[in-house]
Scaffold this motif. Structure first.
Motif, PDB file in Angstrom:
ATOM      1  N   HIS A 232       0.810  -1.219   0.000  1.00 25.75           N
ATOM      2  CA  HIS A 232       0.000   0.000   0.000  1.00 25.75           C
ATOM      3  C   HIS A 232       0.840   1.265   0.000  1.00 25.75           C
ATOM      4  N   PHE A 233       2.087   1.124   0.407  1.00 23.05           N
ATOM      5  CA  PHE A 233       2.920   2.313   0.449  1.00 23.05           C
ATOM      6  C   PHE A 233       3.590   2.591  -0.890  1.00 23.05           C
ATOM      7  N   ARG A 234       3.361   1.699  -1.846  1.00 30.88           N
ATOM      8  CA  ARG A 234       3.916   1.962  -3.173  1.00 30.88           C
ATOM      9  C   ARG A 234       2.862   2.551  -4.092  1.00 30.88           C
TER      10      ARG A 234
ATOM     11  N   ASN B 229       4.212   5.145 -10.276  1.00 31.15           N
ATOM     12  CA  ASN B 229       3.807   4.258 -11.331  1.00 31.15           C
ATOM     13  C   ASN B 229       2.425   4.644 -11.829  1.00 31.15           C
ATOM     14  N   PRO B 230       2.271   4.888 -13.157  1.00 30.45           N
ATOM     15  CA  PRO B 230       0.950   5.293 -13.647  1.00 30.45           C
ATOM     16  C   PRO B 230      -0.104   4.213 -13.438  1.00 30.45           C
ATOM     17  N   LEU B 231       0.332   2.982 -13.281  1.00 29.13           N
ATOM     18  CA  LEU B 231      -0.642   1.910 -13.088  1.00 29.13           C
ATOM     19  C   LEU B 231      -0.850   1.561 -11.611  1.00 29.13           C
ATOM     20  N   GLY B 232      -0.211   2.306 -10.745  1.00 28.70           N
ATOM     21  CA  GLY B 232      -0.296   1.994  -9.315  1.00 28.70           C
ATOM     22  C   GLY B 232      -1.727   1.858  -8.834  1.00 28.70           C
ATOM     23  N   TRP B 233      -2.554   2.815  -9.211  1.00 36.07           N
ATOM     24  CA  TRP B 233      -3.942   2.773  -8.774  1.00 36.07           C
ATOM     25  C   TRP B 233      -4.653   1.563  -9.354  1.00 36.07           C
ATOM     26  N   HIS B 234      -4.415   1.304 -10.649  1.00 40.60           N
ATOM     27  CA  HIS B 234      -5.092   0.191 -11.322  1.00 40.60           C
ATOM     28  C   HIS B 234      -4.741  -1.144 -10.685  1.00 40.60           C
ATOM     29  N   ILE B 235      -3.476  -1.255 -10.286  1.00 42.57           N
ATOM     30  CA  ILE B 235      -3.047  -2.511  -9.689  1.00 42.57           C
ATOM     31  C   ILE B 235      -3.817  -2.774  -8.407  1.00 42.57           C
TER      32      ILE B 235
END
Lengths: 344, 373
Positions: A232-234, B229-235
């Motif tokens: 969650h911190f990433r 990371n642009p996909l961080g939320w999507h992940i």
């Protein structure tokens, strides 16, 4: 201003400053009643302030054998460390470099590339902690905090069954069969793993705050596994300073838990790439300041075609590496001469 | 639960009021501050702040379950013990029943290897009636690369399940259960995902396919160039959707080439690096999965599709349960099928290597030959 660092409310701080108490040394020789009169506050509040102000060296040593309360001599610490209990990893070679296994009262971080076996090791430890002491466990329960959703309960059952098998074999050899232990079934291993699913970093912080109370109510918990501390911190974190602050706060709390309840804390971490010395290198995630937070750090990596564990950081163990294998039965010793067909 | 208002957590009135006045409204606001910051902000003593935080934390913490109750729940509530069978016998056995519910399964491989074919087959399987081994449910197929072919879908269906597809109206019904979305940009994709969340609840959707995830970012952030990371939320969104609604999520990923001296290592391994370099320098470059290491951590199961000297293989490259097995397969008119069900066990770094013959087969054919002996 030094008094600014005292953990007291802002109003009291203001009063201290306006009365001229700007440095901590001014506070050290005051009595509570004196301070209360000076600041026009209650004696309780004054006592509270003085409790947080550091005392000077002139403390009556005759009152007890501890010179400063909370301090311990290195000799006493040695005795305590000898009583440290360890949890086996099920790989004799990793246990050897760790001095017997993952140790209690300490925070151990384990990192590695995807698929190297971090979750596997986490699950293995959650099962092994339940083994009786002569089998390398602590006979305790496990808390498993899953932040990633990678906990596969079917896999836990597999590992527990293999572990149970080994325990029976072990008991039969040593002629040391206790009725109570044979009564333990593979499913009982699952019963003793307390699983928390955490879905955001707020929940993660909250849960770690709450663990203190939770473990006071469940004293038989002997290991806390966080899989992974990173996830969650990433995601969506723009304020890196805030992230560092929250993480170090969390690490401190975990360390306190480990000491207070004499349990092992295992944090799994992901890897990231870092540009250094002209090339990209792998390194554990969450940055440099985080790397100071854990007592021990173990990195799992590929060395040729074998999996290795490497002690990257430890105050008491020398850095060393040892091969291990992930098998259907869980983490085991690396057996290189077993019958396997190599692709290509 | 993180955004739950503090005012409803039953804190002592006086403290709740102070928090509200300082616009600390949710648990997230309060827990993002250190105790020290909070004392400063709310003008309270350490004891009060600590107890308030402990109270909030207790309310926000998720409840626990024992692993046993988790197992029993899964066995009780789920069709096919929580797996979507792929119809490939060997692979299903290796995966303990098929593509598991609740987690992300990734298919990686070079272009034209059969990733989309595999996705089409899975979509069909999920839509089939239960008596034919399907999930009897709807499928959402996010087709980023515009590769979805309904003609091919029907062809695979007709060849693999003739008894269903030659029944009048069944082809229409099966194909009607597969909902295709075609987002053209990352922003549109984000929007589709948000709609899906509702859709998953309203309809009986039992499979989500994304073909492909890599096309959305087209290499913008390779090498982790940007911190965010642009996909961080999507992940995290995909992971939580999969888990909450307990459906399998299948995502395809492309490959990128990486020059061999870029092989990432830890700094303590630098010493051993040169020896390995000689081994790998025979190959000019090697293939790695796109989307980087951050994404790779997020997938629970990774299946690599690759070719080794003209033969196609599907390989279990990352799985919490299954050993690394590779199965030879071929693409036929009925879709993807395995040549044998036994599988070859793969060891060491071979597990995560992606092989592709392509041009390098011609150039390096003799070194490969040598290697194989």
């Amino acid at each position: 201003m030094e008094v600014g660092r005292l953990p007291i409310s802002a109003a009291l701080k203001g009063k201290l400053v306006s009365a001229g108490y700007t440095s901590l040394s001014l506070l050290s020789s005051l009595s509570p009643s004196h301070l209360a009169r000076d600041l026009n506050i209650s004696e309780n509040e004054a006592l509270d302030i003085l409790k947080h102000a550091p005392h000077d060296g002139r403390i009556d040593t005759s009152s007890g054998h501890h010179i400063i309360s909370g301090a311990q001599t290195a000799w006493d610490m040695l005795h305590e460390e000898e009583l440290l209990t360890r949890i086996t990893t099920s790989s004799v070679e990793i246990d050897n470099i760790l001095g017997g296994g993952i140790s209690c009262r300490e925070v151990t971080e384990i990192g590695g590339v995807p698929g190297i076996g971090k979750t596997q090791l986490g699950i293995q430890l959650a099962v092994n902690v339940q083994l009786p002491v002569h089998c390398g466990g602590l006979g305790g329960k496990a808390i498993y905090i899953d932040t990633e959703g990678s906990f596969m309960v079917e896999r836990v059952l597999q590992i527990a069954e293999a572990c149970w098998d080994d325990m029976l074999a072990n008991n039969a050899i040593s002629q040391n069969v206790h009725a109570g232990q044979v009564g333990m079934q593979p499913k009982d291993f699952l019963e003793n793993i307390l699983y928390f699913r955490v879905c955001s970093y707020t929940e993660q912080i909250a849960l770690i705050n709450y663990l203190d109370k939770f473990i006071s109510e469940h004293r038989d918990v002997k290991i806390v596994v966080v899989d992974s501390i990173t996830f969650h911190f990433r995601q969506d974190f723009e304020d890196m300073a805030l992230r560092t602050r929250l993480l170090s706060g969390m690490a401190l709390k975990l360390m306190k838990l480990a000491k207070k309840f004499c349990l092992a804390v295992v944090l799994l971490n992901q890897v990231t790439t870092k540009y250094a010395e002209g090339s990209f290198q792998l390194t554990l995630a969450l940055g440099d300041s985080w790397s100071h937070a854990c007592t021990n750090r173990i990195i799992l990596y590929w060395n040729g075609n074998e999996r290795y564990a490497y002690i990257d950081k430890s105050p008491s163990l020398r850095s060393a590496s040892a091969p291990y294998a992930v098998t259907a039965r869980g983490i085991r010793n690396n057996v290189s001469n077993c019958k396997r067909i190599k692709l290509m | 639960m993180a955004s739950r208002p503090i005012s409803e957590m039953g804190l002592p009135k006086s403290i709740a009021n102070v928090f509200a006045a300082r616009s600390i409204k949710t648990a997230k606001d309060a827990l993002s501050l250190t105790e020290f910051d909070l004392m400063e902000l709310a003008d309270m003593g350490l004891a009060e702040v600590t107890s308030a935080l402990a109270h909030i934390s207790e309310r926000v913490s998720p409840p626990y379950q024992t692993a046993l109750s988790l197992l029993e729940q899964r066995i009780q509530n789920e069709q096919l013990a929580g797996h979507l069978p792929t119809g490939l016998k060997g692979l299903d056995e290796a995966l303990f029943g098929g593509i598991p519910f609740g987690v992300i399964t990734e298919l990686v491989g070079p272009a034209g290897i059969g990733k989309t074919q595999f996705c089409l087959k899975l979509s069909l399987l999920a839509s089939l009636p239960t008596r034919h081994g399907g999930l009897d449910a709807q499928v959402i197929y996010i087709d980023v690369e515009s590769k979805f072919s309904s003609k091919r879908l029907i062809e695979i269906g007709a060849q693999s399940f003739p008894e269903i597809f030659y029944t009048r109206g069944m082809a229409q019904e099966m194909a009607g259960r597969i909902l295709v979305l075609r987002p053209a940009s990352l922003a549109e994709f984000t929007e589709s995902l948000q709609q899906i969340k509702l859709l998953l609840l309203e309809r009986r959707v039992k499979l989500l396919v994304i073909d492909s995830m890599a096309a959305l970012t087209s290499g913008e952030f390779e090498h982790g160039a940007s911190k965010i990371n642009p996909l961080g939320w999507h992940i995290s969104f995909l992971k939580s959707v999969g888990e909450l609604s307990r459906i399998p999520i299948v995502v395809t990923n492309q490959v990128r080439s990486q020059s061999s001296d870029d092989t990432w290592r830890y700094n303590f391994q630098v010493g051993t690096r040169h020896r390995d370099l000689e081994d790998t320098s025979k190959y000019d470059s090697q293939l790695i999965a796109a989307l980087g290491i951050h994404w790779a951590h997020a997938v629970t199961i990774r299946l690599i599709l690759e070719t080794i000297s003209g033969e196609r293989f599907i390989k279990v490259a990352k799985s919490p349960m299954s050993p690394a097995l590779a199965f030879p397969f071929s693409i036929t008119s009925s879709g993807i099928s395995l040549l044998n069900d036994d599988g070859i066990e793969v060891v060491g770094q071979e597990i995560s290597t992606i092989h592709c013959d392509g041009h390098s087969e011609i150039i390096h054919s003799d070194t490969l030959q040598f290697h194989r002996q």
